[in-house]
Design a protein around this motif. Structure first.
Motif, PDB file in Angstrom:
ATOM      1  N   TYR A  17    -169.689 -52.983 -74.918  1.00 46.23           N
ATOM      2  CA  TYR A  17    -169.269 -52.889 -73.537  1.00 46.23           C
ATOM      3  C   TYR A  17    -170.431 -53.099 -72.584  1.00 46.23           C
ATOM      4  O   TYR A  17    -170.298 -53.734 -71.546  1.00 46.23           O
ATOM      5  CB  TYR A  17    -168.568 -51.562 -73.233  1.00 46.23           C
ATOM      6  N   PRO A  21    -169.527 -56.292 -69.884  1.00 45.70           N
ATOM      7  CA  PRO A  21    -168.521 -55.426 -69.274  1.00 45.70           C
ATOM      8  C   PRO A  21    -167.362 -56.172 -68.642  1.00 45.70           C
ATOM      9  O   PRO A  21    -166.271 -55.624 -68.501  1.00 45.70           O
ATOM     10  CB  PRO A  21    -169.308 -54.649 -68.219  1.00 45.70           C
ATOM     11  N   GLU A  22    -167.572 -57.435 -68.289  1.00 43.13           N
ATOM     12  CA  GLU A  22    -166.504 -58.132 -67.582  1.00 43.13           C
ATOM     13  C   GLU A  22    -165.431 -58.662 -68.514  1.00 43.13           C
ATOM     14  O   GLU A  22    -164.296 -58.898 -68.103  1.00 43.13           O
ATOM     15  CB  GLU A  22    -167.096 -59.318 -66.798  1.00 43.13           C
ATOM     16  N   THR A  24    -164.946 -57.383 -71.910  1.00 41.44           N
ATOM     17  CA  THR A  24    -164.603 -56.526 -73.045  1.00 41.44           C
ATOM     18  C   THR A  24    -163.336 -55.755 -72.761  1.00 41.44           C
ATOM     19  O   THR A  24    -163.146 -55.231 -71.672  1.00 41.44           O
ATOM     20  CB  THR A  24    -165.745 -55.533 -73.314  1.00 41.44           C
ATOM     21  N   ARG A  25    -162.467 -55.666 -73.776  1.00 39.43           N
ATOM     22  CA  ARG A  25    -161.264 -54.850 -73.639  1.00 39.43           C
ATOM     23  C   ARG A  25    -161.134 -53.948 -74.864  1.00 39.43           C
ATOM     24  O   ARG A  25    -161.630 -54.267 -75.948  1.00 39.43           O
ATOM     25  CB  ARG A  25    -160.015 -55.705 -73.458  1.00 39.43           C
ATOM     26  N   TYR A  26    -160.452 -52.845 -74.623  1.00 40.17           N
ATOM     27  CA  TYR A  26    -160.313 -51.796 -75.626  1.00 40.17           C
ATOM     28  C   TYR A  26    -158.827 -51.612 -75.882  1.00 40.17           C
ATOM     29  O   TYR A  26    -158.070 -51.314 -74.975  1.00 40.17           O
ATOM     30  CB  TYR A  26    -160.966 -50.543 -75.053  1.00 40.17           C
ATOM     31  N   LEU A  66    -162.537 -41.471 -72.753  1.00 40.32           N
ATOM     32  CA  LEU A  66    -163.191 -41.020 -71.532  1.00 40.32           C
ATOM     33  C   LEU A  66    -164.463 -41.817 -71.298  1.00 40.32           C
ATOM     34  O   LEU A  66    -164.724 -42.316 -70.189  1.00 40.32           O
ATOM     35  CB  LEU A  66    -163.520 -39.525 -71.672  1.00 40.32           C
ATOM     36  N   MET A  69    -163.626 -45.582 -70.471  1.00 42.47           N
ATOM     37  CA  MET A  69    -163.015 -45.748 -69.144  1.00 42.47           C
ATOM     38  C   MET A  69    -164.054 -45.535 -68.055  1.00 42.47           C
ATOM     39  O   MET A  69    -164.048 -46.235 -67.037  1.00 42.47           O
ATOM     40  CB  MET A  69    -161.853 -44.776 -68.949  1.00 42.47           C
ATOM     41  N   SER A  70    -164.951 -44.549 -68.257  1.00 42.61           N
ATOM     42  CA  SER A  70    -165.986 -44.331 -67.253  1.00 42.61           C
ATOM     43  C   SER A  70    -166.884 -45.546 -67.153  1.00 42.61           C
ATOM     44  O   SER A  70    -167.297 -45.937 -66.065  1.00 42.61           O
ATOM     45  CB  SER A  70    -166.844 -43.124 -67.598  1.00 42.61           C
ATOM     46  N   LYS A  71    -167.169 -46.171 -68.309  1.00 43.70           N
ATOM     47  CA  LYS A  71    -168.007 -47.369 -68.281  1.00 43.70           C
ATOM     48  C   LYS A  71    -167.304 -48.492 -67.541  1.00 43.70           C
ATOM     49  O   LYS A  71    -167.904 -49.222 -66.769  1.00 43.70           O
ATOM     50  CB  LYS A  71    -168.321 -47.830 -69.699  1.00 43.70           C
ATOM     51  N   MET A  72    -165.988 -48.612 -67.803  1.00 46.88           N
ATOM     52  CA  MET A  72    -165.227 -49.679 -67.163  1.00 46.88           C
ATOM     53  C   MET A  72    -165.249 -49.531 -65.658  1.00 46.88           C
ATOM     54  O   MET A  72    -165.295 -50.501 -64.915  1.00 46.88           O
ATOM     55  CB  MET A  72    -163.770 -49.656 -67.645  1.00 46.88           C
ATOM     56  N   GLN A  73    -165.166 -48.273 -65.220  1.00 44.61           N
ATOM     57  CA  GLN A  73    -165.131 -48.060 -63.782  1.00 44.61           C
ATOM     58  C   GLN A  73    -166.535 -48.001 -63.213  1.00 44.61           C
ATOM     59  O   GLN A  73    -166.705 -47.905 -62.000  1.00 44.61           O
ATOM     60  CB  GLN A  73    -164.387 -46.767 -63.479  1.00 44.61           C
ATOM     61  N   ASN A  74    -167.539 -48.025 -64.109  1.00 49.50           N
ATOM     62  CA  ASN A  74    -168.924 -47.971 -63.677  1.00 49.50           C
ATOM     63  C   ASN A  74    -169.215 -46.621 -63.025  1.00 49.50           C
ATOM     64  O   ASN A  74    -169.976 -46.521 -62.079  1.00 49.50           O
ATOM     65  CB  ASN A  74    -169.214 -49.101 -62.684  1.00 49.50           C
ATOM     66  N   LYS A  75    -168.536 -45.590 -63.554  1.00 51.46           N
ATOM     67  CA  LYS A  75    -168.688 -44.261 -62.969  1.00 51.46           C
ATOM     68  C   LYS A  75    -169.622 -43.445 -63.832  1.00 51.46           C
ATOM     69  O   LYS A  75    -169.483 -43.441 -65.048  1.00 51.46           O
ATOM     70  CB  LYS A  75    -167.317 -43.577 -62.981  1.00 51.46           C
TER      71      LYS A  75
END
Lengths: 81, 129
Positions: A17, A21-22, A24-26, A66, A69-75
Motif C-alpha cells: 500500500y 497507494p493510488e 492498491t485495493r483490498y 483499521l 483504511m487509515s492508510k487509504m484515507q491518509n489519516k
C-alpha cells in the motif's frame, strides 16, 4: 501468492500500500458454508493473498482493516490497543 | 450498484452475511478515492462525494496531509452495494463494520489447543506413574 503467516501478510500488505497507494485495493471474501476467510491485496501488478478458517484471525483481520483504511484515507492512526 | 450512506451500508452488509449462511460468498472491496475517481464520480452523480471537495480543489498545494475518502463495495450473489466513507466518518464506519464482522463471521474454527494440552498432560502423567 498465498502467504501462510499472518504477520508476513500484514507487513507485505502495508508495504504494497505504501508503494502504490493510488492503485492498491483490498478485497475480502467470506464463505459461511465453508467457514473460510480469504484476503487479497493487489495493485494490479503484485498480488498477495491469505486464507484462513481460524476464529483467532478475526481480531487480526479487524485490526488490519483499521490499519489499511487509515492508510487509504491518509489519516494518522491513533495507537488504540 | 446501489449507493448507500455508510450506516445503511453496514446494515445491508449484515443482511448479506445473514443470507450467505446457506450458500455463497460475501465479498468486500476497499480502495482510496483518488482525484481521478472522484472526478468521474462527480460527473456521474452531478455532485461531489462527501470528503472529496478538499481533493478536487485545484488551489490546494500538493502536500502529504490531505485526507481521502474511501470507496467500499460489497457483493453477494447478484446484489451489489457501495458507499463512500469520508475521512471524518472513518471511526463510526469502523465500529459498525467490526460489529458486523464479529456478529456474523462465527463459522470459523475455534482453537483446539487446550484439549490437546489436556490430553498430552494426562498421557504424560500416566507415563510417569
Amino acid at each position: 501468492m498465498y502467504i501462510s503467516n499472518w504477520d508476513e501478510f500484514q507487513k507485505a500488505a502495508e508495504e504494497l500500500y505504501t508503494t502504490s497507494p493510488e492503485t492498491t485495493r483490498y478485497v475480502s471474501g467470506f464463505r459461511h458454508v465453508d467457514g473460510e476467510l480469504i484476503l487479497k491485496v493487489t495493485d494490479d501488478r503484485t498480488i498477495i493473498k491469505y486464507k484462513t478458517n481460524q476464529a483467532s484471525d478475526l481480531r487480526k483481520f479487524t485490526n488490519l482493516n483499521l490499519s489499511l483504511m487509515s492508510k487509504m484515507q491518509n489519516k494518522p492512526m491513533e495507537g488504540k490497543k | 450498484m446501489k449507493e448507500l450512506d455508510p450506516t445503511a451500508f453496514t446494515v445491508e452488509l449484515g443482511r448479506f452475511y445473514e443470507k450467505s449462511r446457506v450458500n455463497g460468498t460475501v465479498s468486500v472491496t476497499m480502495k482510496r478515492m483518488t482525484e481521478r475517481r472522484l472526478y468521474k464520480a462527480s460527473r456521474v452523480k452531478k455532485e461531489i462525494p462527501k470528503g472529496g471537495e478538499a481533493i478536487l480543489d485545484k488551489n490546494r498545494m500538493k502536500d502529504d496531509d490531505i485526507e481521502y475518502p474511501c470507496l467500499v463495495r460489497a457483493t453477494y450473489k447478484d446484489k451489489k452495494i457501495s458507499t463512500i466513507v469520508a475521512p471524518n466518518e472513518l471511526d463510526k464506519f469502523q465500529n459498525a463494520y467490526s460489529t458486523v464482522i464479529r456478529a456474523y463471521m462465527d463459522s470459523l474454527k475455534k482453537k483446539e489447543r487446550t484439549r490437546k494440552k489436556a490430553k498430552t498432560a494426562a498421557s504424560q502423567q500416566q507415563k510417569q506413574q
